[in-house]
Design an enzyme around this catalytic site. Sequence first.
Site, mmCIF file in Angstrom:
data_model
loop_
_atom_site.group_PDB
_atom_site.id
_atom_site.type_symbol
_atom_site.label_atom_id
_atom_site.label_comp_id
_atom_site.label_asym_id
_atom_site.label_seq_id
_atom_site.Cartn_x
_atom_site.Cartn_y
_atom_site.Cartn_z
ATOM 1 N N SER A 120 0.818 -1.214 0.000
ATOM 2 C CA SER A 120 0.000 0.000 0.000
ATOM 3 C C SER A 120 0.849 1.260 0.000
ATOM 4 C CB SER A 120 -0.921 0.003 1.225
ATOM 5 O OG SER A 120 -0.152 -0.053 2.418
ATOM 6 N N HIS A 149 -2.576 -3.200 -5.806
ATOM 7 C CA HIS A 149 -3.033 -2.840 -4.462
ATOM 8 C C HIS A 149 -4.540 -3.039 -4.347
ATOM 9 C CE1 HIS A 149 -3.639 0.548 -1.288
ATOM 10 N NE2 HIS A 149 -3.645 -0.643 -0.727
ATOM 11 N N GLU A 180 -5.710 -0.603 -7.242
ATOM 12 C CA GLU A 180 -4.710 0.336 -7.761
ATOM 13 C C GLU A 180 -3.630 -0.464 -8.487
ATOM 14 O OE1 GLU A 180 -3.590 4.396 -5.567
ATOM 15 O OE2 GLU A 180 -3.418 2.673 -4.252
ATOM 16 N N ASN A 193 -3.533 6.161 -0.653
ATOM 17 C CA ASN A 193 -3.000 6.556 0.646
ATOM 18 C C ASN A 193 -2.414 7.958 0.651
ATOM 19 O OD1 ASN A 193 -3.626 4.350 2.332
ATOM 20 N ND2 ASN A 193 -2.067 3.129 1.306
#
Length: 295
Positions: A118, A139, A151, A189
């Site tokens: 991540s 991800h 992702e 993130n």
Amino acid sequence: MHKVAVIGSGTMGNGIAHVLAQHHYPVHLIDISSEALQKAQQTISRNLDRMLAKQQITEEQKTQTLQNITWHTDLAEGVKSVDLVIEAATENVNLKLQLFHDLDEYCTPETILATNTSSISITQIAAATNRPDKVIGMHFMNPVPIMKLVEIIKGYNTSAAVTETIMELARKLEKVPTEVNDYPGFIANRILMPMINEAIYSLYEGVAGVTEIDTVMKLGMAHPMGPLQLADFIGLDVCLYILKVMHDGFGNPKYAPCPLLVNMVLAGHKGVKTGNGFYHYTPGSKDLIVAERFR
């Protein structure tokens, strides 16, 4: 893709294996712990039972999904003759670098190596191999069987052909792949963690309480859960780690973790996984109770 290996049988790894197997891919689920593999098998079976109860799958589909998964404790044996490896081990850079060095040795030259990281640089992970063009980020979101987003992160040397292959695989898994470039935090993130960190700072500075902060974001911004509850769900240690990666990667003080977050992790209050974070969690209960320290 004909055969896929998944490394790590924890929450993310067993979820990824579940989705692959449900979509008819033979999966080698690999973990150094046989006990962890047994727990993963039970988790996948329980999740399939929930789907069965909701009439989302049939008994035959449940049986076939479980039959599509084989269980391995030996890395070299588990990745033999697979077309793709998806690494979902602990979010530790040194562990991942060693894993990818070993995978490069054990896998055929054609095998694509993906990581579910991540936050860790795909380019850095790829540099541990002799096939950086075949290393990519994949991800998934938690819980994997439910969340649609994946992702897809291109490292500096990831080839266009590998990127399209992984994008197409995600579509076949009925996910929505989103292509992003390899910079700290990627997109999910990079946006999420500063928001969580700012929510923690707002609590730390006494602007509002836990319930009030989460209520504003749920009712005002239509978020399904507030940032403090989400931080507990992700794991406060994971949030801290990702913020440190972004802070180190960009050198920008806006990513510096809030001292309250640091102290909570040092004290062992890591959220749902430890039973205590911004909220207190009791096994079997769905009640959302603010942790005693913040009442």
